[in-house]
Scaffold this motif. Structure first.
Motif, PDB file in Angstrom:
ATOM      1  N   GLU A  14       0.831  -1.213   0.000  1.00 30.29           N
ATOM      2  CA  GLU A  14       0.000   0.000   0.000  1.00 30.29           C
ATOM      3  C   GLU A  14       0.862   1.258   0.000  1.00 30.29           C
ATOM      4  O   GLU A  14       0.612   2.193  -0.771  1.00 30.29           O
ATOM      5  N   LEU A  15       1.868   1.292   0.883  1.00 28.51           N
ATOM      6  CA  LEU A  15       2.754   2.459   0.950  1.00 28.51           C
ATOM      7  C   LEU A  15       3.551   2.627  -0.342  1.00 28.51           C
ATOM      8  O   LEU A  15       3.730   3.748  -0.822  1.00 28.51           O
ATOM      9  N   ALA A  16       4.027   1.527  -0.898  1.00 29.06           N
ATOM     10  CA  ALA A  16       4.783   1.579  -2.155  1.00 29.06           C
ATOM     11  C   ALA A  16       3.912   2.156  -3.271  1.00 29.06           C
ATOM     12  O   ALA A  16       4.362   3.005  -4.044  1.00 29.06           O
ATOM     13  N   GLU A  17       2.675   1.709  -3.353  1.00 30.42           N
ATOM     14  CA  GLU A  17       1.761   2.225  -4.375  1.00 30.42           C
ATOM     15  C   GLU A  17       1.486   3.713  -4.158  1.00 30.42           C
ATOM     16  O   GLU A  17       1.474   4.493  -5.100  1.00 30.42           O
ATOM     17  N   LEU A  18       1.301   4.095  -2.899  1.00 33.38           N
ATOM     18  CA  LEU A  18       0.985   5.487  -2.576  1.00 33.38           C
ATOM     19  C   LEU A  18       2.142   6.431  -2.881  1.00 33.38           C
ATOM     20  O   LEU A  18       1.943   7.543  -3.378  1.00 33.38           O
ATOM     21  N   TYR A  19       3.373   5.982  -2.612  1.00 34.80           N
ATOM     22  CA  TYR A  19       4.526   6.874  -2.723  1.00 34.80           C
ATOM     23  C   TYR A  19       5.451   6.581  -3.907  1.00 34.80           C
ATOM     24  O   TYR A  19       6.491   7.211  -4.051  1.00 34.80           O
ATOM     25  N   GLY A  20       5.079   5.621  -4.738  1.00 37.62           N
ATOM     26  CA  GLY A  20       5.824   5.387  -5.970  1.00 37.62           C
ATOM     27  C   GLY A  20       7.054   4.505  -5.836  1.00 37.62           C
ATOM     28  O   GLY A  20       7.949   4.563  -6.679  1.00 37.62           O
TER      29      GLY A  20
ATOM     30  N   GLN B 213      -2.387   7.403  10.286  1.00 37.22           N
ATOM     31  CA  GLN B 213      -3.054   8.521   9.609  1.00 37.22           C
ATOM     32  C   GLN B 213      -2.042   9.390   8.859  1.00 37.22           C
ATOM     33  O   GLN B 213      -2.272   9.770   7.715  1.00 37.22           O
ATOM     34  N   THR B 214      -0.938   9.691   9.512  1.00 42.11           N
ATOM     35  CA  THR B 214       0.097  10.504   8.873  1.00 42.11           C
ATOM     36  C   THR B 214       0.674   9.780   7.660  1.00 42.11           C
ATOM     37  O   THR B 214       0.984  10.419   6.647  1.00 42.11           O
ATOM     38  N   ALA B 215       0.797   8.462   7.737  1.00 36.92           N
ATOM     39  CA  ALA B 215       1.361   7.677   6.630  1.00 36.92           C
ATOM     40  C   ALA B 215       0.541   7.828   5.348  1.00 36.92           C
ATOM     41  O   ALA B 215       1.079   7.670   4.258  1.00 36.92           O
ATOM     42  N   LYS B 216      -0.721   8.156   5.478  1.00 30.67           N
ATOM     43  CA  LYS B 216      -1.571   8.356   4.298  1.00 30.67           C
ATOM     44  C   LYS B 216      -1.310   9.708   3.634  1.00 30.67           C
ATOM     45  O   LYS B 216      -1.698   9.919   2.490  1.00 30.67           O
ATOM     46  N   GLN B 217      -0.657  10.611   4.378  1.00 29.29           N
ATOM     47  CA  GLN B 217      -0.454  11.983   3.898  1.00 29.29           C
ATOM     48  C   GLN B 217       1.003  12.286   3.529  1.00 29.29           C
ATOM     49  O   GLN B 217       1.263  12.975   2.555  1.00 29.29           O
ATOM     50  N   ASN B 218       1.943  11.819   4.364  1.00 30.53           N
ATOM     51  CA  ASN B 218       3.339  12.206   4.174  1.00 30.53           C
ATOM     52  C   ASN B 218       4.254  11.131   4.762  1.00 30.53           C
ATOM     53  O   ASN B 218       4.271  10.937   5.983  1.00 30.53           O
ATOM     54  N   LEU B 219       4.989  10.476   3.910  1.00 28.85           N
ATOM     55  CA  LEU B 219       5.844   9.364   4.328  1.00 28.85           C
ATOM     56  C   LEU B 219       6.919   9.812   5.314  1.00 28.85           C
ATOM     57  O   LEU B 219       7.109   9.186   6.360  1.00 28.85           O
ATOM     58  N   ASP B 220       7.623  10.898   5.002  1.00 28.18           N
ATOM     59  CA  ASP B 220       8.690  11.355   5.888  1.00 28.18           C
ATOM     60  C   ASP B 220       8.165  11.753   7.258  1.00 28.18           C
ATOM     61  O   ASP B 220       8.761  11.410   8.282  1.00 28.18           O
ATOM     62  N   HIS B 221       7.055  12.463   7.292  1.00 33.45           N
ATOM     63  CA  HIS B 221       6.473  12.848   8.584  1.00 33.45           C
ATOM     64  C   HIS B 221       6.080  11.615   9.403  1.00 33.45           C
ATOM     65  O   HIS B 221       6.264  11.589  10.623  1.00 33.45           O
ATOM     66  N   ALA B 222       5.560  10.601   8.729  1.00 31.44           N
ATOM     67  CA  ALA B 222       5.167   9.376   9.429  1.00 31.44           C
ATOM     68  C   ALA B 222       6.385   8.640   9.981  1.00 31.44           C
ATOM     69  O   ALA B 222       6.354   8.140  11.112  1.00 31.44           O
ATOM     70  N   VAL B 223       7.463   8.579   9.203  1.00 28.67           N
ATOM     71  CA  VAL B 223       8.686   7.924   9.686  1.00 28.67           C
ATOM     72  C   VAL B 223       9.245   8.699  10.876  1.00 28.67           C
ATOM     73  O   VAL B 223       9.659   8.097  11.879  1.00 28.67           O
TER      74      VAL B 223
END
Length: 190
Positions: free
Chosen positions: A31-37, A143-153
């Motif tokens: 899911e994350l790979a699809e969302l962030y390319g 929730q953050t992971a759906k918006q911004n990968l770096d912020h979630a990490v």
């Protein structure tokens, strides 16, 4: 390597509970790979193999760290960290996966590293937010992971450091360095 073969190899190495966790990490990573390319196939394989060495004997992991000249300071910190770099080594040796991006994502999924690749971040975060995880702060990171990968990490790293500090446990320097690197990179982009 296809998904079925990879899962069969991993299932031989881990407990049923950890296998269920692995399936959740795999779903989250895709899911994350699809969302962030990110490359979804690499994300799938790295997620499947991320805990490959989790249940290896302490002595075996220690011996591999020494023999393969991995970061010697690992041995001074919680052995929970060991299965990541040892796992990358064993996945290459035993499963024949040689893709450096996949191996790095496995090797750094517990500590992070300065200059994390997109795949590194995807696997680190997928391990943290997979659906079977339930602890304070995980829902906010999801929730953050759906918006911004770096912020979630960054949130996940912050939560991990706080968790370890509350328990008076040592924090591996790479984790601090990862956090600082991501924060500084975000500030440079502003």
């Amino acid at each position: 390597m296809n998904r079925e073969r990879a899962l069969a190899l991993v299932k031989e190495q881990i407990t049923e509970r950890r296998y269920i966790h692995t399936l959740g990490v795999m779903e989250s990573a895709i899911e994350l790979a699809e969302l962030y390319g990110a490359d979804t196939k690499k994300a799938e394989l790295a997620a499947i193999f991320h805990d490959y060495a989790k249940f290896r004997p302490k002595e075996e992991m220690e011996q591999i760290i020494i023999a393969e000249k991995m970061a010697p300071d690992l041995l001074r910190y919680n052995m929970e960290l060991w299965h990541a770099p040892v796992g990358a080594y064993l996945v290459k040796k035993e499963a024949g996966i040689t893709d450096a991006e996949i191996l790095d994502a496995i090797a750094y999924h517990t500590s992070g590293r300065v200059g994390m690749s997109l795949l590194d971040k995807v696997i680190y975060l997928a391990d943290y937010i997979e659906p079977g995880r339930s602890f304070p702060g995980v829902e906010e990171v999801r929730q953050t992971a759906k918006q911004n990968l770096d912020h979630a990490v960054i949130q996940a790293l912050r939560n991990t450091v706080a968790f370890l500090m509350k328990r008076n446990q040592a924090i591996y320097p790479d984790t601090f360095n990862t956090y600082n690197d991501l924060i500084m990179n975000l500030k440079e982009k502003m």
